[in-house]
Design a protein around this motif. Structure first.
Motif, PDB file in Angstrom:
ATOM      1  N   LYS A   1       0.829  -1.218   0.000  1.00 25.82           N
ATOM      2  CA  LYS A   1       0.000   0.000   0.000  1.00 25.82           C
ATOM      3  C   LYS A   1       0.858   1.261   0.000  1.00 25.82           C
ATOM      4  CE  LYS A   1      -4.339   1.598   0.780  1.00 25.82           C
ATOM      5  NZ  LYS A   1      -5.583   1.170   0.162  1.00 25.82           N
ATOM      6  N   GLY A   2       2.016   1.175   0.664  1.00 24.75           N
ATOM      7  CA  GLY A   2       2.891   2.342   0.731  1.00 24.75           C
ATOM      8  C   GLY A   2       2.393   3.324   1.768  1.00 24.75           C
ATOM      9  N   LYS A   3       1.672   4.347   1.333  1.00 26.53           N
ATOM     10  CA  LYS A   3       1.115   5.337   2.251  1.00 26.53           C
ATOM     11  C   LYS A   3      -0.101   4.736   2.947  1.00 26.53           C
ATOM     12  CE  LYS A   3       1.919   9.621   3.498  1.00 26.53           C
ATOM     13  NZ  LYS A   3       3.204   9.986   4.101  1.00 26.53           N
ATOM     14  N   LEU A   4      -0.198   4.884   4.266  1.00 30.63           N
ATOM     15  CA  LEU A   4      -1.294   4.284   5.028  1.00 30.63           C
ATOM     16  C   LEU A   4      -2.129   5.355   5.709  1.00 30.63           C
ATOM     17  CD1 LEU A   4       0.717   1.406   6.782  1.00 30.63           C
ATOM     18  CD2 LEU A   4      -0.741   1.180   4.765  1.00 30.63           C
ATOM     19  N   ASP A   5      -3.441   5.120   5.759  1.00 28.76           N
ATOM     20  CA  ASP A   5      -4.298   6.004   6.552  1.00 28.76           C
ATOM     21  C   ASP A   5      -4.856   5.195   7.721  1.00 28.76           C
ATOM     22  OD1 ASP A   5      -6.449   4.468   5.608  1.00 28.76           O
ATOM     23  OD2 ASP A   5      -6.822   5.843   3.932  1.00 28.76           O
ATOM     24  N   SER A   6      -5.647   5.830   8.558  1.00 27.67           N
ATOM     25  CA  SER A   6      -6.154   5.172   9.776  1.00 27.67           C
ATOM     26  C   SER A   6      -7.021   3.961   9.444  1.00 27.67           C
ATOM     27  CB  SER A   6      -6.949   6.168  10.627  1.00 27.67           C
ATOM     28  OG  SER A   6      -8.039   6.697   9.904  1.00 27.67           O
ATOM     29  N   ASP A   7      -7.792   4.025   8.349  1.00 26.68           N
ATOM     30  CA  ASP A   7      -8.646   2.891   7.962  1.00 26.68           C
ATOM     31  C   ASP A   7      -7.796   1.680   7.575  1.00 26.68           C
ATOM     32  OD1 ASP A   7     -10.965   4.254   8.448  1.00 26.68           O
ATOM     33  OD2 ASP A   7     -11.239   4.927   6.371  1.00 26.68           O
ATOM     34  N   ASP A   8      -6.715   1.919   6.829  1.00 22.33           N
ATOM     35  CA  ASP A   8      -5.813   0.824   6.447  1.00 22.33           C
ATOM     36  C   ASP A   8      -5.246   0.134   7.681  1.00 22.33           C
ATOM     37  OD1 ASP A   8      -6.052   1.375   3.695  1.00 22.33           O
ATOM     38  OD2 ASP A   8      -4.501   2.917   3.812  1.00 22.33           O
ATOM     39  N   ILE A   9      -4.810   0.945   8.636  1.00 23.49           N
ATOM     40  CA  ILE A   9      -4.190   0.393   9.850  1.00 23.49           C
ATOM     41  C   ILE A   9      -5.208  -0.384  10.673  1.00 23.49           C
ATOM     42  CG2 ILE A   9      -3.112   1.024  12.052  1.00 23.49           C
ATOM     43  CD1 ILE A   9      -1.791   3.376  10.554  1.00 23.49           C
ATOM     44  N   LYS A  10      -6.417   0.181  10.841  1.00 28.50           N
ATOM     45  CA  LYS A  10      -7.446  -0.508  11.626  1.00 28.50           C
ATOM     46  C   LYS A  10      -7.854  -1.825  10.979  1.00 28.50           C
ATOM     47  CE  LYS A  10      -9.493   3.561  13.838  1.00 28.50           C
ATOM     48  NZ  LYS A  10     -10.690   4.438  13.932  1.00 28.50           N
ATOM     49  N   LYS A  11      -7.966  -1.823   9.648  1.00 26.35           N
ATOM     50  CA  LYS A  11      -8.316  -3.049   8.929  1.00 26.35           C
ATOM     51  C   LYS A  11      -7.231  -4.109   9.108  1.00 26.35           C
ATOM     52  CE  LYS A  11      -9.641  -4.754   4.337  1.00 26.35           C
ATOM     53  NZ  LYS A  11      -9.819  -4.394   2.908  1.00 26.35           N
ATOM     54  N   GLY A  12      -5.972  -3.682   8.986  1.00 24.30           N
ATOM     55  CA  GLY A  12      -4.861  -4.618   9.157  1.00 24.30           C
ATOM     56  C   GLY A  12      -4.801  -5.185  10.564  1.00 24.30           C
ATOM     57  N   LEU A  13      -5.043  -4.333  11.563  1.00 20.82           N
ATOM     58  CA  LEU A  13      -4.985  -4.785  12.954  1.00 20.82           C
ATOM     59  C   LEU A  13      -6.145  -5.717  13.300  1.00 20.82           C
ATOM     60  CD1 LEU A  13      -3.714  -1.601  14.839  1.00 20.82           C
ATOM     61  CD2 LEU A  13      -2.446  -3.655  14.187  1.00 20.82           C
ATOM     62  N   ARG A  14      -7.268  -5.586  12.600  1.00 21.40           N
ATOM     63  CA  ARG A  14      -8.369  -6.541  12.803  1.00 21.40           C
ATOM     64  C   ARG A  14      -7.915  -7.943  12.371  1.00 21.40           C
ATOM     65  NH1 ARG A  14     -11.933  -2.234  11.382  1.00 21.40           N
ATOM     66  NH2 ARG A  14     -11.898  -2.797   9.170  1.00 21.40           N
ATOM     67  N   GLU A  15      -7.148  -7.989  11.279  1.00 20.50           N
ATOM     68  CA  GLU A  15      -6.625  -9.286  10.820  1.00 20.50           C
ATOM     69  C   GLU A  15      -5.594  -9.832  11.803  1.00 20.50           C
ATOM     70  OE1 GLU A  15      -5.548  -9.730   6.673  1.00 20.50           O
ATOM     71  OE2 GLU A  15      -6.689  -7.928   6.158  1.00 20.50           O
ATOM     72  N   VAL A  16      -4.779  -8.950  12.361  1.00 18.51           N
ATOM     73  CA  VAL A  16      -3.803  -9.376  13.371  1.00 18.51           C
ATOM     74  C   VAL A  16      -4.541  -9.939  14.583  1.00 18.51           C
ATOM     75  CG1 VAL A  16      -2.012  -8.589  14.977  1.00 18.51           C
ATOM     76  CG2 VAL A  16      -2.029  -7.738  12.628  1.00 18.51           C
ATOM     77  N   ARG A  17      -5.619  -9.264  14.973  1.00 17.97           N
ATOM     78  CA  ARG A  17      -6.414  -9.722  16.120  1.00 17.97           C
ATOM     79  C   ARG A  17      -6.957 -11.127  15.877  1.00 17.97           C
ATOM     80  NH1 ARG A  17     -11.840  -9.638  17.004  1.00 17.97           N
ATOM     81  NH2 ARG A  17     -12.560  -9.560  19.171  1.00 17.97           N
ATOM     82  N   LEU A  18      -7.518 -11.361  14.683  1.00 15.07           N
ATOM     83  CA  LEU A  18      -8.044 -12.688  14.358  1.00 15.07           C
ATOM     84  C   LEU A  18      -6.931 -13.739  14.352  1.00 15.07           C
ATOM     85  CD1 LEU A  18     -10.594 -11.891  11.481  1.00 15.07           C
ATOM     86  CD2 LEU A  18     -11.116 -12.805  13.755  1.00 15.07           C
ATOM     87  N   ALA A  19      -5.773 -13.360  13.835  1.00 15.15           N
ATOM     88  CA  ALA A  19      -4.640 -14.296  13.788  1.00 15.15           C
ATOM     89  C   ALA A  19      -4.217 -14.708  15.189  1.00 15.15           C
ATOM     90  CB  ALA A  19      -3.461 -13.650  13.051  1.00 15.15           C
TER      91      ALA A  19
END
Length: 442
Positions: free
Chosen positions: A19-37
């Motif tokens: 993605k390169g540049k990240l916004d708050s939505d990108d980070i929250k979406k990614g962390l939801r996947e980390v949480r599930l993992a």
């Protein structure tokens, strides 16, 4: 262990990187996947919640989002918070106070407690201590005999209880024996149960109250996941633990126990049991395990393993030969033997940065190392020193003597030639990653 979790985290970080540049939505979406993992890895729900909250608060700061390398910043944050979750820093044994120091091992039956007692004795012996082993388990058939045999294997004295001795008497007499024989540590293997019961707890409480051990360590089975965490919590509340030894982490455990146990119980993990062999035992370093989970490797542990297995004098001689490109098949045979002391090739590759997650793509038969050694053993000393003299008739003789084929002999010789080329490249700067890739291919 952690293979599935590492793969899931790598997938999330790959998306961040692309993605390169990240916004708050990108980070929250990614962390939801980390949480599930993490939840799928059987990590305690509250631990996951606290971990994600800490990472999210730091990752959503303007310092990260506006950074030129937000992906790297997030990796750094996740790594630091993982280290914190795992305990922060390595906690060594506290052996101060009375001599001999007493280490009380507790745990449920089947956790590997008796074998761990012998592993700990061997570990402490290597560190210059003089341990003594004793079993206070008078209930399980052959428990005392099992520890006696293990004590002989690690060459550590063992107090053998007399008939009708009770646990308190056994430990008291073992301590007297230690004093008389100049032993500075007594490792006490206590009785286990299939489940926690009041008799077990009372016996442990009495042993602790009577002998005031320097360490009370729970031996917990990592394969049990959150059950191990719950067991540790109860033992700590009732008996009072100073630390935890996690066993069987080399198995198919998802890693939940290791990632949960410190935050849930407040007790640090002090050691890991990494296999069935009596030297498969290591100090627990939170920062190193966090690095392995995130695919950063664990070079320090690999170096320590090599230092224990390799002969320093031989290593210096090998270094001299490599510098002068005098590495022959006798040297190769010696290195094969040393490598086998370290463990399997796949186990070693797990410690290398960026390699661990690709292990499933590597097809390697460990028996190949044994076959290679057999082929070299079938050569004459002259052939090992100068492989170039090995012609067709010599190859047939070597193959017959080693129970292999001429094709196997040719394969070994080709690998040896390729290794010589790599040794030349090792002397050039910036060639390490290329060398690792080619070694895996070999």
């Amino acid at each position: 262990m952690f293979e599935s979790l590492s793969d899931r985290l790598e997938s999330v970080f790959k998306k961040f990187r692309e993605k390169g540049k990240l916004d708050s939505d990108d980070i929250k979406k990614g962390l939801r996947e980390v949480r599930l993992a993490l939840l799928e890895a059987d990590v305690n729900y509250k631990v996951v919640k606290d971990f994600i909250s800490r990472v999210e608060n730091r990752a959503l700061s303007s310092e990260v989002i506006e950074s030129l390398t937000p992906f790297q910043q997030i990796i750094k944050i996740v790594y630091e918070e993982l280290v914190k979750t795992l305990g922060g820093e390595a906690k060594g044994l506290d052996l101060g106070g009375a001599k001999p120091a007493k280490i009380l091992l507790a745990g449920l039956q089947g956790s590997g407690k008796t074998t761990t007692a012998a592993k700990l004795a061997k570990f402490l012996k290597k560190k210059g201590h003089h341990p003594l082993l004793v079993s206070a388990d008078i209930y399980r058939p052959a428990a005392i005999e099992q520890l006696k045999i293990l004590a002989q294997k690690v060459e550590v004295p063992f107090y053998e209880p007399k008939s009708n001795e009770k646990p308190l008497e056994i430990v008291k007499n073992a301590i007297e024996m230690a004093k008389e024989n100049g032993r500075d540590i007594v490792i006490i293997d206590t009785a286990g149960r299939l489940h926690i019961d009041e008799d077990l707890m009372q016996e442990l409480i009495e042993l602790k109250k009577t002998f005031n051990p320097s360490e009370v360590l729970l031996v917990a089975d990592a394969m049990m996941g959150q059950d191990s965490v719950n067991v540790a919590k109860i033992f700590n509340e009732r008996v009072g633990l100073t630390g935890i030894i996690l066993t069987k982490i080399e198995g198919d455990a998802r890693g939940g126990a290791a990632l949960s146990i410190k935050e849930v119980t407040g007790c640090p993990i002090k050691f890991l049991g990494t296999g069935e062999k009596l030297d498969a035992f290591e100090v627990f370093y939170p920062e190193r395990l966090a690095g392995r989970i995130l695919g950063m490797g664990d070079i320090l542990t690999l170096i320590e393993k090599a230092q224990e297995a390799f002969d320093l004098k031989k290593a210096k001689e090998l270094e001299r030969k490599i510098k002068k490109l005098e590495f022959d098949l006798e040297d190769l045979r010696e290195q094969l033997r040393q490598m086998r002391k370290l463990g399997s090739v796949k186990d070693l590759l797990e410690f290398l940065p960026g390699i661990g997650r690709k292990l499933n793509e590597i097809e390697f038969d460990e028996k190949e190392l044994i076959k290679m050694e057999a082929i070299i053993n079938s050569m004459t000393k002259e052939e090992r020193k100068n492989p170039r003299i090995i012609n067709a008739s010599r190859k047939r003789r070597i193959a017959k003597g080693s129970g292999t084929t001429v094709q196997d002999v040719n394969k070994l010789l080709r690998s040896y030639e390729e290794m010589l080329k790599l040794l030349k490249q090792m002397r050039a700067p910036g060639r390490f990653q290329s060398m690792i890739r080619r070694l895996i291919g070999m």
